[in-house]
Design a protein around this motif. Structure first.
Motif, PDB file in Angstrom:
ATOM      1  N   TYR A  17     -15.361  31.518 -13.407  1.00  0.00           N
ATOM      2  CA  TYR A  17     -14.986  31.000 -12.088  1.00  0.00           C
ATOM      3  C   TYR A  17     -16.074  30.070 -11.558  1.00  0.00           C
ATOM      4  O   TYR A  17     -15.792  29.029 -10.954  1.00  0.00           O
ATOM      5  N   ALA A  18     -17.322  30.422 -11.764  1.00  0.00           N
ATOM      6  CA  ALA A  18     -18.426  29.608 -11.262  1.00  0.00           C
ATOM      7  C   ALA A  18     -18.368  28.196 -11.837  1.00  0.00           C
ATOM      8  O   ALA A  18     -18.547  27.212 -11.115  1.00  0.00           O
ATOM      9  N   VAL A  19     -18.092  28.093 -13.117  1.00  0.00           N
ATOM     10  CA  VAL A  19     -17.967  26.776 -13.752  1.00  0.00           C
ATOM     11  C   VAL A  19     -16.782  26.027 -13.149  1.00  0.00           C
ATOM     12  O   VAL A  19     -16.872  24.829 -12.844  1.00  0.00           O
ATOM     13  N   PHE A  20     -15.670  26.721 -12.941  1.00  0.00           N
ATOM     14  CA  PHE A  20     -14.489  26.116 -12.317  1.00  0.00           C
ATOM     15  C   PHE A  20     -14.820  25.624 -10.905  1.00  0.00           C
ATOM     16  O   PHE A  20     -14.426  24.523 -10.515  1.00  0.00           O
ATOM     17  N   ALA A  21     -15.552  26.418 -10.122  1.00  0.00           N
ATOM     18  CA  ALA A  21     -15.896  26.043  -8.751  1.00  0.00           C
ATOM     19  C   ALA A  21     -16.743  24.775  -8.717  1.00  0.00           C
ATOM     20  O   ALA A  21     -16.587  23.948  -7.821  1.00  0.00           O
ATOM     21  N   ILE A  22     -17.620  24.628  -9.684  1.00  0.00           N
ATOM     22  CA  ILE A  22     -18.447  23.423  -9.757  1.00  0.00           C
ATOM     23  C   ILE A  22     -17.597  22.223 -10.195  1.00  0.00           C
ATOM     24  O   ILE A  22     -17.712  21.133  -9.636  1.00  0.00           O
ATOM     25  N   ALA A  23     -16.741  22.439 -11.176  1.00  0.00           N
ATOM     26  CA  ALA A  23     -15.943  21.342 -11.735  1.00  0.00           C
ATOM     27  C   ALA A  23     -14.796  20.918 -10.819  1.00  0.00           C
ATOM     28  O   ALA A  23     -14.455  19.733 -10.754  1.00  0.00           O
ATOM     29  N   LYS A  24     -14.184  21.852 -10.127  1.00  0.00           N
ATOM     30  CA  LYS A  24     -13.015  21.579  -9.278  1.00  0.00           C
ATOM     31  C   LYS A  24     -13.213  22.188  -7.887  1.00  0.00           C
ATOM     32  O   LYS A  24     -12.501  23.108  -7.487  1.00  0.00           O
TER      33      LYS A  24
END
Length: 121
Positions: A17-24
């Motif tokens: 989720y953390a990677v998703f939050a940064i990317a999107k």
């Protein structure tokens, strides 16, 4: 080969989720408000979630002991509950409030379940 702990599995999912939050980052603003003018205001918040959640996840995943991993998980639950309290008030519509509460409280509950399952294992 040892089976990973439930806390490690939840931490890996949180890191995802953390990677998703940064990317999107726009996902957060889109959940909180229908106004395209207000949505960008939440991009920074989502970008802050990324590093915060990666740090807590890394602490749990690479913890030198079960006790340290559990403490990281307790911190994760506290962050989820804080997110629920703060972000629910920010939502401008009922569906947004439900989405934020559902996501944050479900995640907190899953982390509590992981802590308890690891204690029993």
């Amino acid at each position: 080969m040892t089976k990973p702990s439930y806390s490690a599995l939840m931490s890996a999912a949180t890191a995802g989720y953390a990677v998703f939050a940064i990317a999107k980052p726009r996902h957060l603003g889109a959940a909180l408000t229908n106004s395209p003018l207000k949505q960008p205001e939440y991009d920074l918040v989502a970008r802050l979630f990324g590093p915060r959640d990666l740090a807590v996840s890394a602490l749990a995943l690479f913890a030198p002991s079960a006790r340290v991993r559990e403490q990281a998980m307790v911190a994760r639950v506290a962050l989820d509950l804080t997110d629920a309290a703060l972000l629910t008030r920010e939502a401008t519509h009922t569906a947004g409030k439900a989405k934020v509460l559902g996501a944050t409280l479900t995640w907190a509950a899953l982390n509590v379940a992981a802590i308890r399952a690891d204690r029993k294992a």
